[in-house]
Design a protein around this motif. Structure first.
Motif, short mmCIF file in Angstrom:
data_model
loop_
_atom_site.label_atom_id
_atom_site.label_comp_id
_atom_site.label_asym_id
_atom_site.label_seq_id
_atom_site.Cartn_x
_atom_site.Cartn_y
_atom_site.Cartn_z
N ALA A 256 -48.41 -36.48 -3.49
CA ALA A 256 -48.67 -37.40 -2.39
C ALA A 256 -48.27 -38.82 -2.78
O ALA A 256 -47.68 -39.56 -1.98
CB ALA A 256 -50.15 -37.35 -2.01
N ALA A 257 -48.59 -39.20 -4.03
CA ALA A 257 -48.24 -40.55 -4.49
C ALA A 257 -46.72 -40.72 -4.56
O ALA A 257 -46.19 -41.77 -4.18
CB ALA A 257 -48.86 -40.81 -5.86
N MET A 258 -46.02 -39.69 -5.05
CA MET A 258 -44.57 -39.77 -5.14
C MET A 258 -43.93 -39.83 -3.76
O MET A 258 -42.95 -40.54 -3.55
CB MET A 258 -44.03 -38.57 -5.93
N GLU A 259 -44.50 -39.09 -2.81
CA GLU A 259 -43.97 -39.13 -1.44
C GLU A 259 -44.18 -40.50 -0.83
O GLU A 259 -43.29 -41.05 -0.16
CB GLU A 259 -44.65 -38.06 -0.59
N ALA A 260 -45.37 -41.07 -1.07
CA ALA A 260 -45.63 -42.42 -0.57
C ALA A 260 -44.68 -43.42 -1.21
O ALA A 260 -44.15 -44.31 -0.54
CB ALA A 260 -47.08 -42.81 -0.84
N SER A 261 -44.43 -43.24 -2.52
CA SER A 261 -43.50 -44.13 -3.22
C SER A 261 -42.08 -43.96 -2.68
O SER A 261 -41.34 -44.93 -2.51
CB SER A 261 -43.53 -43.85 -4.72
N ARG A 262 -41.70 -42.70 -2.41
CA ARG A 262 -40.36 -42.43 -1.88
C ARG A 262 -40.18 -43.10 -0.51
O ARG A 262 -39.15 -43.73 -0.24
CB ARG A 262 -40.14 -40.93 -1.75
N ARG A 263 -41.20 -42.99 0.33
CA ARG A 263 -41.10 -43.60 1.66
C ARG A 263 -41.04 -45.12 1.56
O ARG A 263 -40.29 -45.77 2.30
CB ARG A 263 -42.31 -43.18 2.51
N LEU A 264 -41.82 -45.68 0.62
CA LEU A 264 -41.80 -47.13 0.44
C LEU A 264 -40.42 -47.57 -0.06
O LEU A 264 -39.87 -48.57 0.41
CB LEU A 264 -42.88 -47.54 -0.57
N ASN A 265 -39.86 -46.80 -1.01
CA ASN A 265 -38.52 -47.14 -1.53
C ASN A 265 -37.47 -47.06 -0.43
O ASN A 265 -36.56 -47.89 -0.38
CB ASN A 265 -38.15 -46.21 -2.68
N LEU A 266 -37.60 -46.06 0.45
CA LEU A 266 -36.66 -45.94 1.56
C LEU A 266 -36.77 -47.14 2.50
O LEU A 266 -35.76 -47.66 2.98
CB LEU A 266 -36.90 -44.63 2.33
N ARG A 267 -38.02 -47.57 2.76
CA ARG A 267 -38.20 -48.74 3.62
C ARG A 267 -37.63 -49.99 2.97
O ARG A 267 -36.98 -50.81 3.63
CB ARG A 267 -39.69 -48.93 3.96
#
Length: 346
Positions: free
Chosen positions: A141-152
């Motif tokens: 979940a943390a990695m997915e949140a980080s991935r979405r933040l990086n994409l933004r």
């Protein structure tokens, strides 16, 4: 009754255990290990027909397996999916030669949970696998949140970079973008051309009809230039009423003449604005860089200015292709009218 109680207890405490008889046949399978082969009952099969012993490598039969009590076993299911398991075998206290093999996924627990749709109910309540699953889920979940933040952030960075290279009024590239693209082309070894375009009579539009009309004209000019050039060409607004067109991979000056002619013809058409007609034209100075030429960017832009100067003095609304003679005339302070009439297209 004690045997039944024993298996009932083991099913709770060790849901991935197996009991074997003296011949190596499976006499009982815990609920989780049986769930991994739901269509094929394990009871009645030989242990070594269901599992491959990968380590210790010396184990080839049940006799060898009996000698491996208390050793960690590295196993693999023979049928797909060929899940790898860890195990340990201990003899029971019964005199019939029976044994208990307790199994676990080890580091392959994620594959096991995915392949067999296991839940926390399939593991003993004290099994550390549950904590591992929770940790993995939290990490995922943390990695997915980080991935979405990086994409933004990446999207914001791209948008900011795009904005930094875009003229806000026309949506064209700006001077900064032009400099970047030209630097790359100058450093290469391919043919390309640069058109420096200046609008004729634009000041009159601004002075008589106002800045709103001027902005309207600039936006129309931008649209027309994009329409009359290729997708691979770059159109930039580099000043108030100055534009540059960069044309990569140019193979003949005929192409440049045709493009310039189309732009000039289109821009001479009246542009309606609030019941009035805005009239402008375009003067173009063009430099064609052929493969093998290595001008500096400063010299390239200076040559385009010289060619534009020739078009202005030849009567405007025309294109002049740069030649060294134009530079000689400019240096001598002689208006290059004759030269422009020779090389321009009007």
């Amino acid at each position: 009754m004690s045997a039944l109680l024993c298996t009932d207890v083991l099913d709770v405490l060790c849901p991935m255990h197996l009991t074997l008889n003296a011949t190596g046949h499976i006499t009982h399978a815990g609920p989780t290990i049986q769930k991994m082969r739901a269509d094929v009952p394990m009871v009645g099969q030989r242990f070594l027909e269901v599992f491959v012993v990968k380590r210790p490598r010396s184990i080839a039969n049940m006799h060898d397996l009996r000698q491996a009590t208390d050793l960690k076993l590295h196993l693999e299911l023979r049928d797909a999916p060929r899940t790898e398991l860890k195990g340990i075998m201990v003899p029971t206290s019964a005199a019939d030669g029976s044994m208990i093999v307790n199994l676990s996924f080890g580091i392959s627990i994620l594959d096991g949970v995915r392949d067999y749709s296991l839940t926390n109910a399939d593991f003993a309540a004290t099994d550390l696998a549950i904590e591992m699953l929770y940790l993995v889920e939290a990490k995922t979940a943390a990695m997915e949140a980080s991935r979405r933040l990086n994409l933004r952030l990446q999207g914001a960075k791209i948008a900011a970079e795009e904005q930094a290279f875009t003229d806000t009024l026309t949506g064209l590239k700006n001077r900064r973008a032009m400099d970047t693209i030209l630097s790359r082309l100058v450093a290469g070894n391919s043919s390309f051309a640069v058109m420096h375009i200046d609008l004729d009579y634009f000041k009159a539009v601004n002075d008589t009809l106002g800045h709103a009309a001027g902005d309207h004209v600039l936006q129309n000019v931008a649209r027309i230039m994009v329409e009359e050039t290729r997708e691979t060409d770059v159109v930039a607004r580099v000043g108030g009423d100055e534009f540059t067109v960069i044309l990569p991979d140019v193979r003949s000056d005929d192409i440049l003449r045709r493009v310039g002619r189309r732009i000039i013809d289109r821009l001479e058409e009246p542009m309606p604005f609030n019941g009035q007609e805005c009239r402008v034209s375009a003067s173009i100075g063009t430099v064609w860089i052929q493969s093998g030429d290595h001008p500096s960017m400063e010299a390239l832009l200076s040559n385009a200015d010289v060619a534009l100067y020739a078009s202005k003095h030849a009567g405007r609304a025309r294109q002049t292709l740069y030649s060294p003679e134009l530079r000689d005339s400019a240096n001598a302070g002689i208006p290059p009218i004759g030269r422009s009439e020779r090389v321009n297209e009007h």
